[in-house]
Design an enzyme around this catalytic site. Structure first.
Site, mmCIF file in Angstrom:
data_model
loop_
_atom_site.group_PDB
_atom_site.id
_atom_site.type_symbol
_atom_site.label_atom_id
_atom_site.label_comp_id
_atom_site.label_asym_id
_atom_site.label_seq_id
_atom_site.Cartn_x
_atom_site.Cartn_y
_atom_site.Cartn_z
ATOM 1 N N ARG A 180 29.513 44.239 32.143
ATOM 2 C CA ARG A 180 30.848 43.798 31.906
ATOM 3 C C ARG A 180 31.064 43.204 30.657
ATOM 4 N NH1 ARG A 180 30.642 46.768 35.336
ATOM 5 N NH2 ARG A 180 31.590 46.704 37.709
ATOM 6 N N SER A 229 39.831 43.891 39.903
ATOM 7 C CA SER A 229 38.774 42.999 40.096
ATOM 8 C C SER A 229 38.868 41.465 39.264
ATOM 9 C CB SER A 229 37.455 43.137 39.776
ATOM 10 O OG SER A 229 36.996 44.216 40.645
ATOM 11 N N GLU A 299 37.115 38.505 34.839
ATOM 12 C CA GLU A 299 37.007 39.581 34.426
ATOM 13 C C GLU A 299 38.256 40.123 33.793
ATOM 14 O OE1 GLU A 299 35.820 44.071 36.534
ATOM 15 O OE2 GLU A 299 34.661 42.421 36.793
#
Length: 320
Positions: A180, A229, A299
């Protein structure tokens, strides 16, 4: 008006641009959370050359921020100073097959569209994009992934502009991918990318895409005002599992809630402010830290300034 004053100050420097400039743009109309303050000015370039002209025209002391479709974006209630750049679908939203297993896509192309183009061409390896509610630019920047596949596995080359309007071409290695994360310079604005997949039977691709869609509809609150998320998965565990163990499933602050369906999804139940959402996120981080010693990492990208008197401190000291 604050935004109009910025535009007037730049005057002739931006007079020839073909894109759209909006003063005091309502960011809650752009973000999927449907919350947050105003951007001082929003620029939607007509194409890459128009974006380059804009970057050459706007002094470097004017703050500039790039956003995509707003799917994983939380804008604070005090708004965003300077310019927000949002790439237009018309100028940056096309995807095309350029080889037997190669696809080129503009940074504003929805990830789901890339998956569809790949399916139509019999190119495998892109089914995971069918379930990611964002666009290519964000996927490149954060190495978006799902269902065991990440963007870095498909990227060949990325085209970008720097703050002065110069073109850069980055290889997969240049992007510096990790989970990520990309270590590509933060000042670069991605405009397009080339991807590589594999030849695959269309029926197999369709089955994989259907499985992705079924998973999303079964376990994720996809019809809510959400940013996807909220936190990255810690090593060796899942964010939702740690949130659940800390007793935060369904937790509410103001109009913000950790989804009872998937507790790593924050949702706006209808009245949430940017403050509510970020306060809830930091409360969850504090509770997980207290319960398991794990420091969850955001995130969702948070942008802008807090409204006066409504700042949210990292890792709230007082638990609810």
């Amino acid at each position: 008006m604050r935004g109009q004053a910025l535009i007037d100050k730049l005057g002739d420097r931006i007079a020839g641009l073909r894109g759209r400039i909006t003063p005091n743009a309502e960011m809650d109309k752009i973000t999927w959370f449907r919350a947050g303050g105003l951007a001082e000015a929003l620029f939607q370039p007509a194409d890459e050359e128009d974006l380059a002209e804009f970057l050459r025209a706007v002094p470097e002391d004017v703050p500039l921020m790039v956003v995509g479709v707003g799917s994983n974006l939380l804008v604070r209630d005090g708004g965003i100073a300077g310019f927000v750049v949002r790439l237009s679908a018309k100028g940056f939203g096309e995807a095309e097959v350029i080889g037997p297993t190669s696809i080129k896509a503009g940074a504003a192309t929805p990830d789901k569209r890339v998956a569809a183009v790949a399916y139509e061409a019999g190119i495998g390896g892109f089914h995971f994009y069918h379930g990611i509610p964002g666009a290519v630019g964000g996927a490149l920047r954060m190495n978006a992934g799902a269902n065991g596949v990440e963007t870095r596995e498909r990227v060949v080359e990325v085209r970008a502009l720097d703050r002065k309007g110069n073109v850069h071409t980055l290889s997969n290695a240049d992007m510096g991918y990790a989970y990520r994360h990309s270590s590509a310079p933060s000042g670069l604005i991605f405009t397009s990318a080339t991807f590589e997949g594999t030849l695959q039977d269309q029926a197999e691709i369709k089955a994989a895409m259907d499985a992705v869609q079924n998973h999303r509809e079964t376990v994720q609150p996809i019809r809510e005002k959400t940013g996807g998320s909220t936190f990255k998965n810690p090593e060796g565990t899942s964010a939702w599992r740690e949130i659940d163990k800390a007793g935060c499933r369904g937790l509410m602050i103001g109009g913000a809630q950790m989804s009872p369906m998937h507790c790593n999804f924050m949702i706006n139940t209808g009245t949430a402010t940017g403050y509510d959402l970020e306060y809830l996120g930091e409360t969850v981080r504090a509770r997980v830290l207290e319960h398991s010693g794990i420091r969850l990492q955001w995130e969702i990208k948070r942008l802008g300034d807090f409204r006066q008197g409504h700042a949210v401190q990292e890792f709230l000291g007082q638990l609810l």
